[in-house]
Scaffold this motif. Structure first.
Motif, PDB file in Angstrom:
ATOM      1  N   PRO A  50       0.820  -1.208   0.000  1.00 43.30           N
ATOM      2  CA  PRO A  50       0.000   0.000   0.000  1.00 43.30           C
ATOM      3  C   PRO A  50       0.860   1.267   0.000  1.00 43.30           C
ATOM      4  O   PRO A  50       2.003   1.239   0.421  1.00 43.30           O
ATOM      5  CB  PRO A  50      -0.780  -0.115   1.305  1.00 43.30           C
ATOM      6  CG  PRO A  50       0.069  -0.960   2.188  1.00 43.30           C
ATOM      7  CD  PRO A  50       0.839  -1.877   1.292  1.00 43.30           C
ATOM      8  N   ARG A  51       0.298   2.335  -0.498  1.00 45.44           N
ATOM      9  CA  ARG A  51       0.950   3.633  -0.358  1.00 45.44           C
ATOM     10  C   ARG A  51      -0.099   4.575   0.219  1.00 45.44           C
ATOM     11  O   ARG A  51      -1.295   4.395   0.001  1.00 45.44           O
ATOM     12  CB  ARG A  51       1.524   4.162  -1.665  1.00 45.44           C
ATOM     13  CG  ARG A  51       0.773   3.928  -2.864  1.00 45.44           C
ATOM     14  CD  ARG A  51       1.384   4.412  -4.168  1.00 45.44           C
ATOM     15  NE  ARG A  51       0.339   4.234  -5.164  1.00 45.44           N
ATOM     16  CZ  ARG A  51      -0.507   5.178  -5.529  1.00 45.44           C
ATOM     17  NH1 ARG A  51      -0.416   6.386  -5.048  1.00 45.44           N
ATOM     18  NH2 ARG A  51      -1.443   4.924  -6.403  1.00 45.44           N
ATOM     19  N   ASN A  52       0.364   5.548   1.008  1.00 46.51           N
ATOM     20  CA  ASN A  52      -0.598   6.470   1.588  1.00 46.51           C
ATOM     21  C   ASN A  52      -0.139   7.906   1.427  1.00 46.51           C
ATOM     22  O   ASN A  52       1.046   8.186   1.313  1.00 46.51           O
ATOM     23  CB  ASN A  52      -0.908   6.094   3.049  1.00 46.51           C
ATOM     24  CG  ASN A  52       0.009   6.707   4.067  1.00 46.51           C
ATOM     25  OD1 ASN A  52       0.190   7.917   4.085  1.00 46.51           O
ATOM     26  ND2 ASN A  52       0.580   5.884   4.921  1.00 46.51           N
ATOM     27  N   ASP A  53      -1.122   8.803   1.425  1.00 44.49           N
ATOM     28  CA  ASP A  53      -0.825  10.230   1.293  1.00 44.49           C
ATOM     29  C   ASP A  53      -1.145  10.980   2.582  1.00 44.49           C
ATOM     30  O   ASP A  53      -1.270  12.191   2.582  1.00 44.49           O
ATOM     31  CB  ASP A  53      -1.591  10.824   0.105  1.00 44.49           C
ATOM     32  CG  ASP A  53      -3.101  10.807   0.294  1.00 44.49           C
ATOM     33  OD1 ASP A  53      -3.580  10.314   1.342  1.00 44.49           O
ATOM     34  OD2 ASP A  53      -3.808  11.298  -0.608  1.00 44.49           O
ATOM     35  N   GLY A  54      -1.294  10.240   3.680  1.00 44.51           N
ATOM     36  CA  GLY A  54      -1.629  10.845   4.958  1.00 44.51           C
ATOM     37  C   GLY A  54      -3.114  10.861   5.247  1.00 44.51           C
ATOM     38  O   GLY A  54      -3.537  10.945   6.388  1.00 44.51           O
TER      39      GLY A  54
END
Length: 185
Positions: free
Chosen positions: A91-95
């Motif tokens: 997964p990647r997150n942007d906050g």
């Protein structure tokens, strides 16, 4: 009397087929679906909770899942749970949100997933056979207690066999459809 047995057998077999379809939904295909995350739970607020109770899950594109937590403090818990799951997706997150890019499956992984799906299907077939056995035992018991005749017993066994065949066919159709989904490029 026999109608009650048939109703019970039918209901139990339907539940088995529905459970199989639910299990098949958690097997990853090349497409994004919120069902992929159904088996993943997170310890939050003092108990184990599924992701769909902690966040909204959207599918904006065929190969992308977007998870937006209700509480931003859970974002790292969600991300860690997805990383340690058997999905094989980073997964990647942007906050604010977590993004899951669903990569295309390799031929080897597709074959593995088909084997996994077939194992689930075989387990569900065994469950349907067990329901058939239970229904036949119930019919035998009714005949032993002289509540039905020997002819009724034979008809009962035949009807339960018909139900068995019907639900095995439904299960095999679901397995075939899922196999096609997995093997689709």
């Amino acid at each position: 009397m026999l109608n009650a047995v048939y109703t019970d057998v039918r209901a139990r077999m339907e539940k088995t087929v529905d459970a199989a379809k639910g299990e098949f939904g958690t097997i990853r295909t090349g497409r994004a679906t919120p069902a992929l995350l159904d088996r993943i739970t997170i310890t939050a607020y003092g108990s184990q909770m599924p992701i769909n109770q902690l966040a909204t899950i959207a599918v904006p594109q065929p190969r992308l899942l977007v998870i937006q937590p209700f509480d931003k403090g859970n974002i790292t818990l969600l991300e860690k749970a997805i990383q340690t799951s058997d999905l094989g997706i980073n997964p990647r997150n942007d906050g604010k949100s977590i993004f899951l890019d669903i990569p295309p499956l390799t031929e080897e992984r597709r074959t593995e997933l088909v084997k996994q799906m077939k194992k689930i299907g075989e387990d569900m077939k065994v469950a349907i056979r067990n329901v058939r056995r239970d229904g036949r035992d119930e019919v035998d018991m009714l005949e032993d207690e002289k509540e039905i005749s020997e002819d009724d017993k034979k008809r009962g066994h035949d009807e339960i066999q018909k139900l068995h065949d019907e639900f095995i066919k439904k299960l095999e159709e679901a397995m075939l459809k899922k196999e096609e989904d997995i093997m689709e490029f």
